[in-house]
Design a protein around this motif. Structure first.
Motif, PDB file in Angstrom:
ATOM      1  N   VAL A 283      35.759  44.835  45.632  1.00 57.04           N
ATOM      2  CA  VAL A 283      34.538  44.494  46.097  1.00 57.04           C
ATOM      3  C   VAL A 283      34.689  42.744  46.452  1.00 57.04           C
ATOM      4  N   PHE A 284      35.565  42.086  46.048  1.00 55.48           N
ATOM      5  CA  PHE A 284      35.547  40.564  46.294  1.00 55.48           C
ATOM      6  C   PHE A 284      36.747  40.273  47.147  1.00 55.48           C
ATOM      7  N   SER A 285      36.165  39.251  48.118  1.00 58.66           N
ATOM      8  CA  SER A 285      37.090  38.896  48.917  1.00 58.66           C
ATOM      9  C   SER A 285      38.231  38.051  48.788  1.00 58.66           C
ATOM     10  N   GLU A 286      39.223  37.876  49.601  1.00 55.14           N
ATOM     11  CA  GLU A 286      40.408  37.379  48.985  1.00 55.14           C
ATOM     12  C   GLU A 286      40.311  35.850  48.524  1.00 55.14           C
ATOM     13  N   ARG A 287      39.217  35.038  49.270  1.00 55.71           N
ATOM     14  CA  ARG A 287      38.643  33.719  48.645  1.00 55.71           C
ATOM     15  C   ARG A 287      38.150  33.871  47.341  1.00 55.71           C
ATOM     16  N   GLU A 288      37.208  34.995  47.110  1.00 54.69           N
ATOM     17  CA  GLU A 288      36.901  35.285  45.731  1.00 54.69           C
ATOM     18  C   GLU A 288      37.461  35.368  44.898  1.00 54.69           C
ATOM     19  N   ARG A 289      38.645  36.425  45.016  1.00 52.63           N
ATOM     20  CA  ARG A 289      39.692  36.714  43.871  1.00 52.63           C
ATOM     21  C   ARG A 289      40.674  35.391  43.586  1.00 52.63           C
ATOM     22  N   ALA A 290      40.911  34.636  44.747  1.00 51.64           N
ATOM     23  CA  ALA A 290      41.769  33.354  44.298  1.00 51.64           C
ATOM     24  C   ALA A 290      40.621  32.399  43.525  1.00 51.64           C
ATOM     25  N   ALA A 291      39.369  32.325  43.678  1.00 52.95           N
ATOM     26  CA  ALA A 291      38.409  31.477  42.829  1.00 52.95           C
ATOM     27  C   ALA A 291      38.454  31.993  41.443  1.00 52.95           C
ATOM     28  N   LEU A 292      38.485  33.162  41.411  1.00 52.03           N
ATOM     29  CA  LEU A 292      38.242  34.057  39.958  1.00 52.03           C
ATOM     30  C   LEU A 292      39.770  33.707  39.340  1.00 52.03           C
ATOM     31  N   GLU A 293      40.767  33.730  39.897  1.00 51.78           N
ATOM     32  CA  GLU A 293      42.052  33.530  39.255  1.00 51.78           C
ATOM     33  C   GLU A 293      41.952  32.026  38.998  1.00 51.78           C
ATOM     34  N   LEU A 294      41.632  31.367  39.604  1.00 48.30           N
ATOM     35  CA  LEU A 294      41.858  29.781  39.393  1.00 48.30           C
ATOM     36  C   LEU A 294      40.773  29.368  38.226  1.00 48.30           C
ATOM     37  N   ALA A 295      39.777  30.299  38.181  1.00 53.93           N
ATOM     38  CA  ALA A 295      38.750  30.012  36.839  1.00 53.93           C
ATOM     39  C   ALA A 295      39.376  30.569  35.489  1.00 53.93           C
ATOM     40  N   GLU A 296      40.314  31.489  35.742  1.00 53.08           N
ATOM     41  CA  GLU A 296      40.971  31.937  34.515  1.00 53.08           C
ATOM     42  C   GLU A 296      41.774  30.841  34.060  1.00 53.08           C
ATOM     43  N   GLU A 297      42.802  30.322  35.197  1.00 48.78           N
ATOM     44  CA  GLU A 297      43.663  29.293  34.810  1.00 48.78           C
ATOM     45  C   GLU A 297      43.131  28.290  33.889  1.00 48.78           C
ATOM     46  N   PHE A 298      41.808  27.584  34.439  1.00 51.76           N
ATOM     47  CA  PHE A 298      41.020  26.814  33.948  1.00 51.76           C
ATOM     48  C   PHE A 298      40.609  27.193  32.516  1.00 51.76           C
ATOM     49  N   THR A 299      40.247  28.087  32.419  1.00 50.09           N
ATOM     50  CA  THR A 299      39.577  28.704  31.045  1.00 50.09           C
ATOM     51  C   THR A 299      40.474  28.765  30.112  1.00 50.09           C
ATOM     52  N   PHE A 300      41.960  29.270  30.218  1.00 55.21           N
ATOM     53  CA  PHE A 300      42.831  29.428  29.460  1.00 55.21           C
ATOM     54  C   PHE A 300      43.813  28.328  29.754  1.00 55.21           C
ATOM     55  N   ILE A 301      43.464  27.140  29.852  1.00 54.09           N
ATOM     56  CA  ILE A 301      44.377  26.022  30.093  1.00 54.09           C
ATOM     57  C   ILE A 301      45.356  25.716  29.082  1.00 54.09           C
TER      58      ILE A 301
ATOM     59  N   LEU B  59      34.867  35.086  29.860  1.00 54.47           N
ATOM     60  CA  LEU B  59      36.099  34.918  29.320  1.00 54.47           C
ATOM     61  C   LEU B  59      35.966  34.021  27.944  1.00 54.47           C
ATOM     62  N   ASN B  60      34.994  33.219  27.968  1.00 53.88           N
ATOM     63  CA  ASN B  60      34.989  32.359  26.808  1.00 53.88           C
ATOM     64  C   ASN B  60      33.990  33.077  25.783  1.00 53.88           C
ATOM     65  N   GLY B  61      33.344  34.094  26.101  1.00 50.49           N
ATOM     66  CA  GLY B  61      32.227  35.116  25.428  1.00 50.49           C
ATOM     67  C   GLY B  61      31.192  34.147  25.033  1.00 50.49           C
ATOM     68  N   CYS B  62      30.746  33.429  26.077  1.00 52.07           N
ATOM     69  CA  CYS B  62      29.361  32.570  25.933  1.00 52.07           C
ATOM     70  C   CYS B  62      28.227  33.529  26.557  1.00 52.07           C
ATOM     71  N   ALA B  63      27.504  34.260  25.530  1.00 52.83           N
ATOM     72  CA  ALA B  63      26.256  35.055  26.047  1.00 52.83           C
ATOM     73  C   ALA B  63      25.059  34.192  26.721  1.00 52.83           C
ATOM     74  N   PHE B  64      24.951  33.080  25.949  1.00 50.22           N
ATOM     75  CA  PHE B  64      24.116  32.018  26.659  1.00 50.22           C
ATOM     76  C   PHE B  64      24.277  31.847  28.189  1.00 50.22           C
TER      77      PHE B  64
END
Length: 156
Positions: free
Chosen positions: A85-103, A50-55
């Protein structure tokens, strides 16, 4: 041609050492709070994408494969909402990751907080949150310094 940039980690090694120690502590805490390597790498990889950090994407693709994430799953992270392909738990974590990235877009919105909180335990929420905070800091360091993308791991 890319201009040479100040290498922040090398220019202030004690500050970088503190950030590295912080990341290690976050890794330990997240593990203690029930975040396995697979979920940890999904979160870190998604924030980096999401941040575009290739490294950091390269670093976490390599780590994700070691954590058992398949090539198909790696390719599906960007479309996790539509992917099956992702579990409900994984989808929740991915959504939370987005919220923190776009805080900056209003913080962790109430609806997301409620949705994620209905799936993740409080400790898991804390673990995922700290992982997102940590990787977002590293993304900013690598992007600002235009760090070159590291080579593929030996298993490529």
């Amino acid at each position: 041609m890319t201009e040479k940039r100040v290498h922040l980690a090398k220019s202030a090694p004690s500050a970088y050492a503190s950030l590295d120690a912080f990341a290690k502590e976050v890794g330990r805490v997240s593990s203690d709070y029930g975040i396995d390597d697979r979920l940890k790498e999904l979160v870190q990889l998604h924030c980096s994408q999401l941040n575009g950090c290739a490294f950091c994407v390269r670093v976490h693709v390599n780590a994700a494969k070691k954590a058992g994430i398949t090539m198909d799953e790696l390719g599906q992270i960007a479309t996790w909402r539509e992917s099956g392909v992702f579990s409900e738990r994984e989808r929740a974590a991915l959504e939370l990751a987005e919220e923190f990235t776009f805080i900056h877009d209003g913080g962790v919105r109430d609806d997301v907080y409620g949705r994620v909180g209905s799936v993740l335990s409080e400790k898991e929420y804390i673990g995922v949150s700290w992982l997102a905070i940590s990787i977002n800091a590293f993304n900013r360091l690598a992007i600002a310094g235009r760090y070159p993308v590291p080579p593929l791991s030996d298993s490529e």
